[in-house]
Design an enzyme around this catalytic site. Structure first.
Site, PDB file in Angstrom:
ATOM      1  N   SER A  48      -0.323  -6.054   0.652  1.00 10.78           N
ATOM      2  CA  SER A  48      -0.100  -5.472   1.977  1.00 10.78           C
ATOM      3  C   SER A  48      -0.232  -6.512   3.086  1.00 10.78           C
ATOM      4  CB  SER A  48      -1.096  -4.348   2.244  1.00 10.78           C
ATOM      5  OG  SER A  48      -0.988  -3.337   1.275  1.00 10.78           O
TER       6      SER A  48
HETATM    7  N1  SAH Z   1      -4.017  -2.518  -2.052  1.00 12.95           N
HETATM    8  C1  SAH Z   1      -2.943  -3.354  -2.556  1.00 12.95           C
HETATM    9  C2  SAH Z   1      -1.595  -2.809  -2.156  1.00 12.95           C
HETATM   10  C3  SAH Z   1      -0.645  -2.902  -3.303  1.00 12.95           C
HETATM   11  S1  SAH Z   1       0.862  -2.025  -3.132  1.00 12.95           S
HETATM   12  C4  SAH Z   1      -3.125  -4.795  -2.135  1.00 12.95           C
HETATM   13  O1  SAH Z   1      -3.976  -5.089  -1.279  1.00 12.95           O
HETATM   14  O2  SAH Z   1      -2.456  -5.670  -2.672  1.00 12.95           O
HETATM   15  C5  SAH Z   1       0.453  -0.425  -3.768  1.00 12.95           C
HETATM   16  C6  SAH Z   1       0.010  -0.317  -5.205  1.00 12.95           C
HETATM   17  O3  SAH Z   1      -0.122   1.081  -5.508  1.00 12.95           O
HETATM   18  C7  SAH Z   1       0.980  -0.868  -6.257  1.00 12.95           C
HETATM   19  O4  SAH Z   1       0.320  -1.806  -7.049  1.00 12.95           O
HETATM   20  C8  SAH Z   1       1.383   0.364  -7.073  1.00 12.95           C
HETATM   21  O5  SAH Z   1       1.601   0.090  -8.449  1.00 12.95           O
HETATM   22  C9  SAH Z   1       0.188   1.277  -6.874  1.00 12.95           C
HETATM   23  N2  SAH Z   1       0.429   2.710  -7.099  1.00 12.95           N
HETATM   24  C10 SAH Z   1       1.522   3.451  -6.795  1.00 12.95           C
HETATM   25  N3  SAH Z   1       1.352   4.732  -7.182  1.00 12.95           N
HETATM   26  C11 SAH Z   1       0.107   4.816  -7.748  1.00 12.95           C
HETATM   27  C12 SAH Z   1      -0.657   5.866  -8.360  1.00 12.95           C
HETATM   28  N4  SAH Z   1      -0.171   7.114  -8.501  1.00 12.95           N
HETATM   29  N5  SAH Z   1      -1.880   5.572  -8.825  1.00 12.95           N
HETATM   30  C13 SAH Z   1      -2.414   4.311  -8.726  1.00 12.95           C
HETATM   31  N6  SAH Z   1      -1.735   3.288  -8.163  1.00 12.95           N
HETATM   32  C14 SAH Z   1      -0.494   3.522  -7.692  1.00 12.95           C
END
Ligand code: SAH
Length: 223
Positions: free
Chosen positions: A70
């Site tokens: 992010s």
């Molecule tokens: N907090 C992260 C943001 C990553 S992007 C960071 O700082 O890098 C969002 C993430 O949510 C992705 O890795 C995606 O695979 C995950 N995601 C999407 N749907 C999800 C779900 N139902 N349960 C758990 N993770 C999920």
């Protein structure tokens, strides 16, 4: 690429990080505890060495499994909205690169974080920097289900764009707790802050537009 061997955090990278904190300040982030946490986590550790300089620009970046780390402004905003207290028990949905997880962990809370993609979950498992944080507990699973056996949580943070507010996560939020969740299925999501009062009533506040990868149903064992 998250490395298993320690990487360097030198004066150049520390300087770039200070500049990033200033950029966030200029964009309106005033929470000093959040700014200190951003200043404490070497974001270049989370990206390929070729992108060391860009690691400190205020932008999202692609990581493995077509997911993103992010934008620092988004991480700072979400962290601020959670109004964290020391020793809060926090649930994060979407571990991704674990950058947001480390920023939260810097704030002295205990973090439970869930990732649905096996490839990413395994990849983060060998990341040297996470060894610093015994207060981060990682789970491979579906965020729509939450973690019933560890509930309730003081705070819940969703870091992917949710199609709706998952009812099971609302159940797992403590009375007096706060959930921060981007909701919407288009390119942009509305950042909602949901507060559950001591009687279990919910209050919803719209904190503006942000952009996230989608929250998807079920686990993915690919990779
Ligand atoms: N907090 C992260 C943001 C990553 S992007 C960071 O700082 O890098 C969002 C993430 O949510 C992705 O890795 C995606 O695979 C995950 N995601 C999407 N749907 C999800 C779900 N139902 N349960 C758990 N993770 C999920």
């Amino acid at each position: 690429m998250l490395h298993s061997k320690p990487r360097e955090d030198n004066y150049l990278q520390k300087g770039l990080r200070k500049q990033l904190v200033q950029v966030l300040r200029d964009k309106g982030i005033k929470d000093e505890r959040v700014l200190a946490a951003i200043g404490a986590v070497p974001r270049h550790f989370f990206l390929d060495p070729a992108f060391e300089r860009q690691a400190y620009e205020d932008r999202a970046f692609p990581i493995v499994a077509s997911q993103t780390i992010s934008m620092p402004y988004t991480v700072a905003s979400q962290t601020h909205l959670l109004d964290l207290k020391k020793f809060d028990k926090v649930l994060e949905i979407g571990t991704g690169s674990a950058y947001q997880a480390c920023v939260l962990a810097e704030m002295g809370i205990t973090l439970y974080t869930i990732e649905r993609q096996r490839e990413l979950y395994d990849h983060v498992g060998q990341f040297f920097f996470l060894k610093k944080y015994s207060n981060i507990k990682r789970f491979f699973g579906d965020g729509f289900e939450g973690l019933p056996s560890f509930a309730p949580f003081d705070k819940i943070l969703i870091t992917c764009g949710a199609p709706f507010i998952p009812p099971k996560l609302i159940e797992q939020l403590k009375p007096g707790g706060i959930m921060v969740i981007p909701v919407g299925e288009d390119e942009k999501q509305k950042m909602l802050r949901i507060t559950k009062d001591l009687n279990g009533n919910l209050k919803e506040e719209d904190m503006g537009d942000f952009s996230f990868v989608p929250m998807l149903q079920g686990k993915s064992n690919k990779g």
